[in-house]
Design an enzyme around this catalytic site. Structure first.
Site, PDB file in Angstrom:
ATOM      1  CB  SER A  24      32.859  24.759  41.579  1.00  0.00           C
ATOM      2  OG  SER A  24      33.756  25.431  42.392  1.00  0.00           O
ATOM      3  N   GLY A 101      42.579  29.797  39.148  1.00  0.00           N
ATOM      4  CA  GLY A 101      43.259  28.660  39.765  1.00  0.00           C
ATOM      5  C   GLY A 101      42.569  27.350  39.410  1.00  0.00           C
ATOM      6  CD  GLN A 191      41.409  25.352  42.749  1.00  0.00           C
ATOM      7  OE1 GLN A 191      42.610  25.478  42.944  1.00  0.00           O
ATOM      8  NE2 GLN A 191      40.609  26.381  42.549  1.00  0.00           N
ATOM      9  CG  ASP A 340      35.762  29.801  47.394  1.00  0.00           C
ATOM     10  OD1 ASP A 340      36.948  29.839  47.793  1.00  0.00           O
ATOM     11  OD2 ASP A 340      35.404  29.158  46.387  1.00  0.00           O
ATOM     12  CE  LYS A 367      41.151  29.142  48.914  1.00  0.00           C
ATOM     13  NZ  LYS A 367      41.054  27.966  48.053  1.00  0.00           N
TER      14      LYS A 367
HETATM   15  C1  S3P Z   1      37.465  25.228  43.957  1.00  0.00           C
HETATM   16  C2  S3P Z   1      38.063  24.756  45.098  1.00  0.00           C
HETATM   17  C3  S3P Z   1      38.555  25.633  46.179  1.00  0.00           C
HETATM   18  C4  S3P Z   1      37.927  27.014  46.082  1.00  0.00           C
HETATM   19  C5  S3P Z   1      37.988  27.552  44.673  1.00  0.00           C
HETATM   20  C6  S3P Z   1      37.213  26.653  43.735  1.00  0.00           C
HETATM   21  C7  S3P Z   1      37.051  24.264  42.925  1.00  0.00           C
HETATM   22  O1  S3P Z   1      39.965  25.785  46.049  1.00  0.00           O
HETATM   23  O2  S3P Z   1      38.553  27.887  46.979  1.00  0.00           O
HETATM   24  O3  S3P Z   1      37.446  28.853  44.613  1.00  0.00           O
HETATM   25  O4  S3P Z   1      36.267  24.632  42.031  1.00  0.00           O
HETATM   26  O5  S3P Z   1      37.491  23.115  42.994  1.00  0.00           O
HETATM   27  P1  S3P Z   1      41.000  24.751  46.690  1.00  0.00           P
HETATM   28  O6  S3P Z   1      40.922  23.492  45.938  1.00  0.00           O
HETATM   29  O7  S3P Z   1      42.337  25.408  46.526  1.00  0.00           O
HETATM   30  O8  S3P Z   1      40.602  24.606  48.122  1.00  0.00           O
END
Ligand code: S3P
Length: 458
Positions: A24, A101, A191, A340, A367
């Protein structure tokens, strides 16, 4: 398909591991380096598929990035030659964001601020993941976005209920002329929050984000590091647009706590173990796994907190010793801090006395795979009682601890975290466990199998 087989670990697991940088944080540091002025050197940049896709995306947007990205190393030092807030150029063709994602949602925030059109294509699994949560507020800010739209009736409902509309990649976005908005987040998602804050850099006026449940705050910390005009207030996060970012010149990414979680649980559930994990990210918005395991009776010691080295991101060493666990209730508000880590926490819960309840875990459905299904299918076949129930717009998962696990032919469902969790479960189970397809692990932690194999055979 490449499978991986493990049998029950004989004797305790003793050893130490150092991990590649947090995924992240890596996405965020790279993105902000690209749109700030000057050169930024990033140390311990993880060479996993997702982070490499962010890197190649910014190269396509005209950013020069140096560093050795091949070979046997799992992390590297990279140098990014930032071109400032308005220095990106229109890519020659579509940008392929693979199955990342985070890359897709964050880059949408950046592209919302660009005066050119970009098409973003995604891999098979990301093409099935919902995007309306991010496209909708970006449109409110002024971005023009087209995507694949699917209509569906909510599960189990008949004709009279409202049709649900969802959006999926590929996405075509044309930005520019954004205006700040006040946005109350309907889904707890770092995110989405990050995409809006990044778009807010380009917007006229203030962008205010209100979260009812706090999610990871790496973007806010990184934006401060790059001297953005951001204020974290009691009533929300406020980003004032238009200010150029300046590079902090050199950054270090602490080890990924999500990757560490597999070794934390391994050390906890295999009797006689002692595992040292060095330089792990200990950002309080990510340490839910440690808090919950400690509540369950785990023996995890944080030996030193070093926030200086990594600037705004705290990190430290962990020493994990095996211990007997008891069940607990994980509250809805805790979920974002361990979202996660839920698959591996479910493995820990199987090894605890009594029940563990995970409240409000419905986001696991969207996910890389449906992780409620992937984990409960596998764990049930190992002999564990897992029940899932609907609960105020989300879902609760209950796992009942068992005295003994049995080895199975486990399915990864092409999901990296399910695959790694099942390898850890297999090391505790009686007999052999074969995880059918482990190539997916490259998404976040290509070195996992090598590191765990070395630990087991120490
Ligand atoms: C992440 C946020 C989370 C997490 C993903 C990484 C990020 O997702 O599950 O693996 O780096 O901002 P969500 O924003 O969909 O909760």
């Amino acid at each position: 398909m490449s499978s991986f087989s493990v049998t029950q670990a004989q004797g305790g697991i003793i050893g130490g591991v150092s991990l590649p940088g947090d995924k992240s944080i890596a996405h965020r540091y790279l993105i902000l380096s690209a749109i700030s002025r000057g050169k930024t050197i990033i140390e311990n940049f993880p060479l996993n598929k997702d982070c490499l896709v962010t890197l190649s995306s910014f190269k396509k947007l005209g950013i020069k990035i140096n560093g050795s990205l091949k070979g046997h190393s799992s992390a590297s030092v990279i140098t990014i030659f930032g071109k400032g807030l308005h220095g990106l150029s229109k890519p020659e063709g579509p940008i392929f964001v693979g199955d990342s994602g985070t890359t897709l949602r964050l880059i949408l925030g950046i592209l919302a601020g660009q005066n050119f059109q970009t098409r973003l294509n995604a891999g098979a699994s990301l093409s099935q993941r919902p995007m309306l949560r991010v496209t909708s507020p970006l449109r409110m800010m002024g971005a023009a976005i087209k995507s694949k739209i699917k209509k569906s009736l909510p599960a189990g409902r008949q004709k009279k209920s409202k049709t649900k509309i969802e959006e999926y990649p590929p996405i075509i976005i044309k930005g520019g002329n954004l205006k700040g908005i006040t946005y109350r987040m309907p889904v707890a998602s770092a995110q989405v929050k990050s995409a809006l804050l990044l778009a807010g850099l380009y917007a006229d006026g203030k962008t205010k984000i209100i979260e009812s449940v706090k999610t990871r705050d790496h973007t806010e910390r990184a934006l401060r590091l790059f001297k953005a005009n951001i204020k974290i207030r009691q009533d929300g996060i406020v980003m004032s647009g238009g200010r150029d970012l300046s590079s902090p010149e050199r950054l270090y990414i602490p080890g990924d706590i999500s990757s560490a979680s597999f070794f934390i649980v391994l050390g906890t559930i295999i009797p006689g173990s002692r595992i040292l994990i060095r330089n792990v990210s200990l950002n309080p918005s990510r340490t839910g796994i440690i808090k919950v395991l400690q509540r369950m009776g785990a023996d995890i010691k944080v030996s030193s907190l070093k926030s200086q080295v990594s600037k705004f991101e705290p990190m430290g060493d962990l020493i994990v010793k095996s211990s007997r666990l008891k069940g607990t209730k994980v509250k809805k508000e805790e979920i974002p801090s361990l979202i996660d880590e839920l698959p591996i926490l479910m493995v820990a819960a199987c090894n605890a006395r009594g029940k563990t309840i995970f409240e409000g875990a419905g986001e696991l459905r969207v996910k890389e795979a449906d992780r409620i299904k992937s984990m409960s299918d596998n764990l049930k076949r190992m002999g564990v009682k897992v029940t899932v129930s609907a609960a105020s717009g989300s879902e609760n998962i209950t796992v009942e601890g068992v005295k003994e696990f049995k080895g199975i032919r486990a399915k990864s469902f092409a999901d990296h975290r399910t695959a790694m969790s099942m390898i850890v479960a297999g090391l505790k189970a009686k007999g052999e466990t074969v995880v059918d397809d482990i190539k997916c692990i490259n998404k976040s932690f290509p070195d996992f199998v090598r590191i765990i194999s070395k630990l087991i055979h120490c």
